[in-house]
Design an enzyme around this catalytic site. Structure first.
Site, PDB file in Angstrom:
ATOM      1  N   LYS A   6       0.814  -1.223   0.000  1.00 13.58           N
ATOM      2  CA  LYS A   6       0.000   0.000   0.000  1.00 13.58           C
ATOM      3  C   LYS A   6       0.844   1.267   0.000  1.00 13.58           C
ATOM      4  O   LYS A   6       0.439   2.293  -0.543  1.00 13.58           O
ATOM      5  CB  LYS A   6      -0.957  -0.002   1.187  1.00 13.58           C
ATOM      6  CG  LYS A   6      -2.114  -0.976   0.979  1.00 13.58           C
ATOM      7  CD  LYS A   6      -3.309  -0.628   1.835  1.00 13.58           C
ATOM      8  CE  LYS A   6      -4.528  -1.444   1.431  1.00 13.58           C
ATOM      9  NZ  LYS A   6      -4.396  -2.867   1.830  1.00 13.58           N
ATOM     10  N   GLU A  65      -9.759   7.012   3.456  1.00  9.08           N
ATOM     11  CA  GLU A  65     -10.709   6.082   4.073  1.00  9.08           C
ATOM     12  C   GLU A  65      -9.914   4.858   4.498  1.00  9.08           C
ATOM     13  O   GLU A  65      -8.857   4.561   3.941  1.00  9.08           O
ATOM     14  CB  GLU A  65     -11.782   5.679   3.053  1.00  9.08           C
ATOM     15  CG  GLU A  65     -11.414   4.520   2.113  1.00  9.08           C
ATOM     16  CD  GLU A  65     -10.326   4.848   1.096  1.00  9.08           C
ATOM     17  OE1 GLU A  65     -10.052   6.046   0.872  1.00  9.08           O
ATOM     18  OE2 GLU A  65      -9.734   3.909   0.526  1.00  9.08           O
ATOM     19  N   SER A 120       1.673  -9.799  -0.948  1.00  9.11           N
ATOM     20  CA  SER A 120       1.349  -8.371  -0.852  1.00  9.11           C
ATOM     21  C   SER A 120       1.660  -7.744   0.503  1.00  9.11           C
ATOM     22  O   SER A 120       1.877  -6.541   0.598  1.00  9.11           O
ATOM     23  CB  SER A 120      -0.124  -8.138  -1.206  1.00  9.11           C
ATOM     24  OG  SER A 120      -0.972  -8.945  -0.403  1.00  9.11           O
TER      25      SER A 120
END
Ligand SMILES: *Cc1c(COP(=O)(O)O)cnc(C)c1O
Length: 400
Positions: A92, A114, A382
């Site tokens: 991310k 968010e 990930s």
């Protein structure tokens, strides 16, 4: 790939994507689109991005041959793209660095985001501290209860966390609230969306920032084995880690691409988060059109996944298009298969994977035995699983 294209000028990948927002947001999105188009042409922008990826995030993330796991399975060789080794523990951060640099370029020193489980909130709070920006994170009141450690992390990093009390008090409500706040303060505020979804230009922009995953992997596989993998596989929530791996491979016809959705406990009803695999119709949510889990009245359906990061009723528009044209195969892994894969990576390789990433691993573990030992599966790992140990302990009936 002949019939594959980037979005058209209205942000459509085939019939998916677009910009389904209230009039008040049109101007903000137009400003963002123009700013990104200019940044995209500016080598200095990408130089700053690459500098931070190298010295702050720690890239390139290695590709690692999971030899013991591969030998145990007795089939294809499994390689892992180690996004879990990035600063803050997942892919991310690639995206939040890119969007923070764009915010800085646009002169907006206040960012909002968010978050569901809190991973994107933490990644946003991280870069806000790094760039000296004011940061507010919108989070459902329900999620705030469930994810106390991440709420504390965000606060340690200097962010303000706002509890969203509307709807089901979870991710989709947090995203609605963040969009509302953006409308009210667009002059000084940049909205950092956490996945390759949302209204144009977000899906394309987030993809571009995450493509570092696939671009690195292509070079690394060439250096390691002298060719590209037979299969590249990634888990799909909104779809940012998957599109980052897949996009650079789309033109490589010999590389099969597999996206793994969250199969939950069953693919019927709403005990999953697998809009494509479960055959969901097209709908509109959060400003874009795509496959979307809906109930019989067309309302957004409830979802379930053991991994909070995959627990989203929609999927980024580029994935829906890649499904329509048959370039990527979308499948689902159940909660149980993901948990078994989580255990296997811990025990065979000494790596605790995120429960999200464990869905991609589950596909590899299921399919490697039927493949030849000279075939290669590249799995996008990930994120790391430290954040998930409480969930796993609870499921095993162990009190921490
Ligand atoms: C958030 C998250 C995901 C899911 O998001 P995508 O946008 O689909 O990549 C997957 N893995 C990890 C580790 C995450 O934190």
């Amino acid at each position: 790939m002949q019939d594959y294209h980037s979005p058209d000028e209205n942000g459509f990948f085939g019939v998916h994507g677009g910009q389904y927002v209230s009039e008040t947001l049109i101007a903000a999105l137009a400003e963002l689109k123009q700013a990104y188009a200019q940044a995209k042409q500016d080598p200095a922008f990408w130089a700053a991005f690459e500098r931070d990826l190298k010295y702050y995030v720690g890239r390139p993330s290695p590709v690692y041959h999971a030899e013991r796991l591969s030998r145990h399975l007795g089939g294809a060789q499994i390689y892992l793209k180690r996004e879990d080794l990035n600063h803050s523990g997942a892919h991310k951060i690639n995206n939040t660095i890119g969007q923070a640099l764009l915010a800085q370029r646009m002169g907006k020193m206040r960012v909002i985001a968010e978050t569901g489980a809190g991973q994107h909130g933490v990644a946003s709070a991280t870069v806000a501290a790094r760039f000296g920006m004011d940061c507010t994170v919108y989070m459902g009141a329900e999620d705030i209860q469930r994810q106390a450690p991440n709420v504390f992390r965000m606060k340690l990093l200097g962010a303000k966390v706002v509890a969203v009390e509307s709807g089901s008090k979870t991710l989709k409500d947090a995203m609605n609230e963040a969009m509302r706040e953006w409308v009210a303060r667009v002059d000084d505020t940049f909205y950092i969306i956490g996945t390759a979804a949302g209204p144009m230009p977000y899906p394309e922009m987030v993809r571009d920032f995450q493509c570092v995953i696939g671009n690195e992997a292509k070079q690394q596989m060439q250096a390691l084995i002298g060719r590209q993998p037979d299969v590249a596989v990634a888990c799909v929530g909104g779809g940012s880690n998957a599109i980052g791996l897949f996009h650079p491979y789309i033109g490589e016809a010999n590389v099969r691409l597999v996206g793994v959705e969250a199969g939950g406990t069953a693919l019927s009803g709403s005990q999953h988060a697998a809009p494509i695999t479960s055959g969901s119709p097209i709908g509109v949510l959060h400003g874009f059109r795509s496959y979307l889990m809906q109930d019989e009245h067309g309302q957004v359906a409830g979802t379930h996944s053991v991994s909070a990061g995959l627990d989203y009723p929609g999927i980024g528009p580029e994935h829906s298009h890649l499904h329509d044209i048959g370039r990527v195969d979308y499948v689902a892994a159940s909660d149980d298969a993901a948990l078994a894969a989580f255990d296997a990576l811990c025990r065979f390789e000494g790596i605790i994977p995120a429960l999200e990433s464990s869905h991609a691993l589950a596909w590899a573990i299921e399919n490697a035995p039927a493949m030849r030992p000279d075939e290669v599966i590249l799995v996008n790992l990930s994120g790391r699983g430290d954040k998930d140990i409480n969930t796993v302990a609870k499921l095993k009936g162990i009190a921490l």
